[in-house]
Design an enzyme around this catalytic site. Structure first.
Site, short mmCIF file in Angstrom:
data_model
loop_
_atom_site.label_atom_id
_atom_site.label_comp_id
_atom_site.label_asym_id
_atom_site.label_seq_id
_atom_site.Cartn_x
_atom_site.Cartn_y
_atom_site.Cartn_z
N ARG A 264 -1.00 6.70 2.17
CA ARG A 264 -0.75 5.33 2.63
C ARG A 264 0.36 4.66 1.84
O ARG A 264 1.07 3.79 2.37
CB ARG A 264 -2.05 4.51 2.56
N HIS A 355 -1.41 0.19 -5.23
CA HIS A 355 -2.74 -0.16 -4.75
C HIS A 355 -3.27 -1.37 -5.51
O HIS A 355 -2.68 -1.78 -6.51
CB HIS A 355 -3.68 1.03 -4.90
#
Length: 411
Positions: A264, A355
């Protein structure tokens, strides 16, 4: 402290005149008063404290060291910064005008006053050297912001780490963009950890991010070119050509992109041209490992592992997820230390796509959040933070991606 204790005194260059004995007495008193505060802070659990003052005479350094010799648990490391590069000095003189001493002052008068202050420093300046060596005092000399470093009698972990840090930091103007990856399939379901791909919305963010960073990169290059042209301007006809040349130079300067090794994060960088950006995928930037809770929602963790859920809610900083590879915030802080050193060392601009936990830690370091508040700071998805390190703190801008208009709005 000088401004607080002696706010009724003249704080112009005359305050620093070595021949003004009254001002010298006041400066020494303030230096010792600040030192007492520093000692109290260290005794209260502090690890590294900086006595930031003009300790440029042997008499002043002896005064401070005599007091510190009564504190056997405190180790002293003297740091001297020497600059012989005239162009670098001129830039630093201009930077000084943005500091608290010259806030809201006429820039021309302020610059003239600071030059006079420096001249007063030079009259009394005694470099670190023979006396410190004879007394086995640790010291480090930085010449021209780390182009040359002299270290003497360095011993112990903290002293070594301080030298390592000083050898790696720099004063280059640069952009540091930090953002979370685009929305993933797991973000939609609420699952933590894992290695899910981007959702449709996340892919739109990734495409818009590449355009946005490119536009901000060009604006920043134009700002740097303008500053450099002004610094070397002589009012001649060649200024326009020089400005154009500088703009091209800064637009073509290196730009690095770091992502984690999770798809991602890597997918969020897919629209950046590798010919224009140096793209690196780094495992250190991976999200916190949730151990046995990987792939679960917080609601599922609360139902299946209520004790673990409660423990984490009580102390997010130190709580470590159980199971193979499970981490705490403290673990991630330690794993990010090499990246933070590299961030300080880099002279080029960069974008970090990472993240939530990693982003909190990086922003906490760059924006001076406490360790206690850092795990609770809001770092929304599809938000871009731009940080520009400055001598008196970090300049911050924030943009939110608006899907409806496929654009970024500063807030």
């Amino acid at each position: 402290m000088r401004r607080v204790v002696e706010n009724s005194q003249d704080q112009s260059a005359s305050f620093f005149d070595p021949n003004n004995q009254d001002m010298k007495r006041i400066r020494d008193e303030i230096a010792l008063s600040v030192l007492e505060q520093l000692i109290d802070w260290l005794k209260d659990g502090g690890r590294v404290a900086i006595h930031d003052a003009t300790n440029s005479t042997l008499a002043r350094r002896k005064l401070l060291i005599d007091r510190l010799e009564r504190e056997p648990e405190i180790r002293v490391l003297l740091v001297e910064s020497v600059c012989t590069d005239q162009s670098m000095l001129e830039r630093n003189f201009c930077l000084k005008l943005s500091g608290p001493d010259y806030k809201n002052r006429d820039p021309v008068a302020a610059l003239a006053d600071f030059r006079s202050r420096v001249a007063n420093y030079e009259k009394a300046y005694q470099p670190i050297g023979d006396w410190e060596e004879e007394n086995d005092i640790q010291f480090c000399k930085l010449i021209n912001v780390g182009k040359k470093v002299i270290a003497y009698n360095i011993s112990g972990y903290l002293s070594g780490q301080c030298i390592f840090y000083l050898m790696n930091f720099n004063l280059n103007e640069r952009q540091i963009f930090v953002t979370r990856h685009g929305e993933s399939e797991d973000n939609i379901s609420g699952s933590i950890g894992g290695d899910a791909p981007l959702s449709g919305k996340g892919k739109k963010f990734a495409k818009a991010l590449a355009k946005f960073v490119q536009s901000q990169r060009i604006k920043f290059a134009c700002e740097l070119a303008s500053k450099e042209t002004e610094l070397g301007s002589n009012g001649g006809a060649q200024d326009y050509a020089k400005a154009l040349q500088n703009t091209v130079k800064f637009c073509n300067s290196p730009f690095t992109i770091w992502t984690s090794m999770l798809q991602r994060s890597m997918q969020t960088a897919e629209h950046f041209d590798p010919d224009d950006y140096d793209i690196k995928h780094i495992r250190f930037l991976n999200e916190i490992n949730s151990g046995i809770c990987e792939g679960m929602t917080y609601q599922e963790i609360q139902q299946k592992h209520p004790n673990e859920y409660s423990s984490r809610q009580a102390n997010k900083l130190y709580y470590r997820y159980p199971g193979m590879g499970g981490e705490s915030y403290i673990d991630v802080i330690h794993r990010l230390q090499p990246m933070i050193v590299e961030l300080e060392r880099m002279t080029q601009s960069c974008l970090i796509i990472t993240h939530r936990v990693v982003m909190r830690i990086l922003l906490g370091y760059l924006l001076d959040w406490t360790r206690e508040e850092m795990p609770h700071m809001m770092v929304p998805i599809h938000t871009v933070y731009e940080l520009r390190p400055k001598p008196y703190g970090t300049e911050l801008k924030k943009w939110q991606y608006i899907e409806e208009t496929d654009s970024f709005v500063e807030f």
